[in-house]
Design a protein around this motif. Structure first.
Motif: not given
Length: 86
Positions: A48-59, A61-74
């Motif tokens: 996750a390129k240094g990100k230390r918080t959970v969740p960290q999500i990969f789809i 193999g691509a790093h999506i980010g955390g929950s906020d990023e996943l919901h924004a993507l949706d």
């Protein structure tokens, strides 16, 4: 179907929200509990390129980010194509 990995911990509300969204979408995922497997946290941080918080999500193999990023993507309409391998 896409390969989804989510690094999480059991007491993380953001983790639960991300997993709930993926489940609502009918997506299956591999959950990596960094509390039960602390050695996997270093792996998560590196991927996750240094990100230390959970969740960290990969789809796929691509790093999506955390929950906020996943919901924004949706909200932008970008999650479904990734889940369907587009």
């Amino acid at each position: 179907m896409a390969k989804i990995e989510i690094y999480s911990s059991p007491f993380c509300g953001f983790c639960h929200a991300a997993k709930r969204l993926l489940t609502q979408k009918g997506a299956s995922f591999t959950e990596i509990d960094v509390m039960k497997n602390p050695d996997r946290k270093a792996e998560m941080i590196q991927r996750a390129k240094g990100k230390r918080t959970v969740p960290q999500i990969f789809i796929d193999g691509a790093h999506i980010g955390g929950s906020d990023e996943l919901h924004a993507l949706d909200r932008r309409g970008g999650l479904d194509p990734l889940l369907n391998g587009a």
